[in-house]
Design a protein around this motif. Structure first.
Motif, short mmCIF file in Angstrom:
data_model
loop_
_atom_site.label_atom_id
_atom_site.label_comp_id
_atom_site.label_asym_id
_atom_site.label_seq_id
_atom_site.Cartn_x
_atom_site.Cartn_y
_atom_site.Cartn_z
N ARG A 109 0.67 -1.21 -0.14
CA ARG A 109 0.07 0.04 0.13
C ARG A 109 0.85 1.24 0.07
N CYS A 111 3.83 1.36 -1.08
CA CYS A 111 4.59 1.54 -2.59
C CYS A 111 3.41 2.23 -3.47
N ARG A 112 2.35 1.87 -3.47
CA ARG A 112 1.39 2.35 -4.31
C ARG A 112 0.98 3.74 -4.04
N GLU A 113 1.02 4.08 -2.68
CA GLU A 113 0.55 5.60 -2.39
C GLU A 113 1.88 6.50 -2.99
N GLY A 116 2.38 4.90 -7.27
CA GLY A 116 1.26 4.89 -8.21
C GLY A 116 1.34 3.30 -8.62
N ASP A 117 0.48 3.05 -9.35
CA ASP A 117 0.47 1.63 -9.92
C ASP A 117 1.40 1.29 -11.04
N HIS A 118 1.74 0.03 -10.92
CA HIS A 118 2.72 -0.34 -12.12
C HIS A 118 2.29 -1.88 -12.21
N LEU A 121 3.64 -4.60 -9.15
CA LEU A 121 2.95 -4.24 -8.04
C LEU A 121 1.64 -4.90 -8.09
N GLU A 122 0.81 -4.78 -9.33
CA GLU A 122 -0.26 -5.43 -9.34
C GLU A 122 -0.54 -6.87 -9.35
#
Length: 363
Positions: A109, A111-113, A116-118, A121-122
């Motif tokens: 979380r 990392c995403r914050e 962002g998304d990549h 990570l997904e």
């Protein structure tokens, strides 16, 4: 090692870098750890070097050391946002491998914050959901990524984790990925449990057309009982439904596994001469297909006159041959006795095949 020296700016007087290392992956990892540890001392702990060292610790299973290194890095005041995101991501992977799933979720979380998304990570989030048993969340994650086979797989896992199984989720899995062997197989198993054999045959006919000939054996496998690997398979399919099944198999393109399964069912129901014909059809497609040769040999034994000693020896060899693992990954060659949908070794999806050669049993 010259490339590593150039990358890290090391001088040629580091003669200890060139000590002989045995050609062993574990020794190679230890050598890499030594190199990176030395580089950290020389370069005051560069972020890239620390991260690479943490990855090596994780690869060796030293997760506590990997986690400690990432945590120390995160405490540095000079970290840029990109470095922070990458370290949180790797820390999440460390926690996930260690089975500390709540901390893994929190690290990802963060990392995403920050970053962002990549895609990486997904994917890690999808793996984390599946590891934690939240199969619906895993399915949603894979569907968001456009990975329909995996999304359907975890819908089926979610359906079968309930008691009774949820047919709505299984139908949804077929909508998400019409060729899903998991969804068709579970539909067949559901009908077998209800003894609805007419529906089993209908569903099997549709499923064979949907999954394609290369995975048709997955749907036919529940019709035979392989519980005792030392004995020929027994029939689950009742004799009254056998001719209907043979008609279904005849309607689809000829394929080794379907011809072999038909022969096994015919032999189990005492229709030996017909069974031989179906196994011989399989050998026309591949003369080296050992399951059909094993069946033909088993059926021909009562016609032979042999000494007691020879009979005992042959029976031993046949039992050992039947105990061979029946399935193999078409990507990496891993052998398994049970059906799998994601190879536990190379992690490829739907790479399972019916083993055709009785060799390489050691893997």
């Amino acid at each position: 090692m010259q490339w590593l020296k150039s990358l890290l700016g090391l001088r040629d007087d580091h003669t200890d870098l060139f000590l002989p290392v045995p050609p062993n992956p574990a020794q190679d990892a230890l050598a890499a750890i030594d190199d990176l540890s030395r580089a950290m001392k020389n370069h005051h702990g560069a972020v890239e070097t620390c991260s690479a060292l943490g990855n090596l610790y994780r690869m060796r299973g030293e997760l506590d050391r990997a986690i400690q290194m990432r945590s120390s890095l995160l405490a540095r005041p000079d970290l840029g946002r990109e470095d922070q995101a990458r370290i949180w991501f790797e820390l999440g992977r460390d926690y996930s491998r260690a089975g500390i799933l709540d901390r893994a979720h929190e690290a990802l979380r963060q990392c995403r914050e920050i970053g962002g998304d990549h895609p990486a990570l997904e994917l890690e989030l999808a793996l984390l959901h599946s590891k934690g048993g939240d199969f619906l969340a895993a399915s949603r994650q894979y569907r968001k990524m456009g990975h329909a086979p995996q999304a359907a797989h975890y819908l089926v896992r979610a359906a079968t984790s309930r008691e009774p199984a949820d047919p709505g989720l299984i139908a949804e899995a077929r909508d998400v990925y019409p060729a899903s062997p998991e969804a068709w197989l579970e539909g067949i198993m559901h009908r077998i449990r209800r003894d609805d054999w007419d529906e089993v045959i209908t569903h099997l006919d549709q499923g064979l057309g949907a999954v394609g000939p290369h995975l048709g054996f997955v749907l036919l496998d529940p019709l035979l009982d392989y519980e005792d690997p030392a004995e020929p398979a027994r029939a689950i399919l009742p004799a009254s439904s056998l001719d209907s099944l043979l008609a279904v198999i005849d309607r689809h393109p000829p394929e080794l596994s379907s011809l072999h399964s038909a022969g096994c069912l015919l032999r189990a129901h005492g229709r030996v001469e017909e069974a031989k014909t179906w196994q011989e059809k399989a050998l026309l497609l591949n003369p080296a297909f050992w399951p059909s040769r094993l069946e033909l040999l088993t059926m021909s034994l009562p016609e032979q006159r042999m000494t007691q000693v020879f009979t005992l020896q042959l029976d031993f060899l046949l039992r050992r041959a039947r105990e061979a693992k029946r399935f193999v990954c078409g990507r990496c060659g891993l052998k398994r006795g049970q059906i799998f949908f994601c190879c536990p070794k190379c992690m490829s999806w739907h790479s399972i095949t019916l083993r055709q050669l009785l060799s390489d049993e050691a893997s």
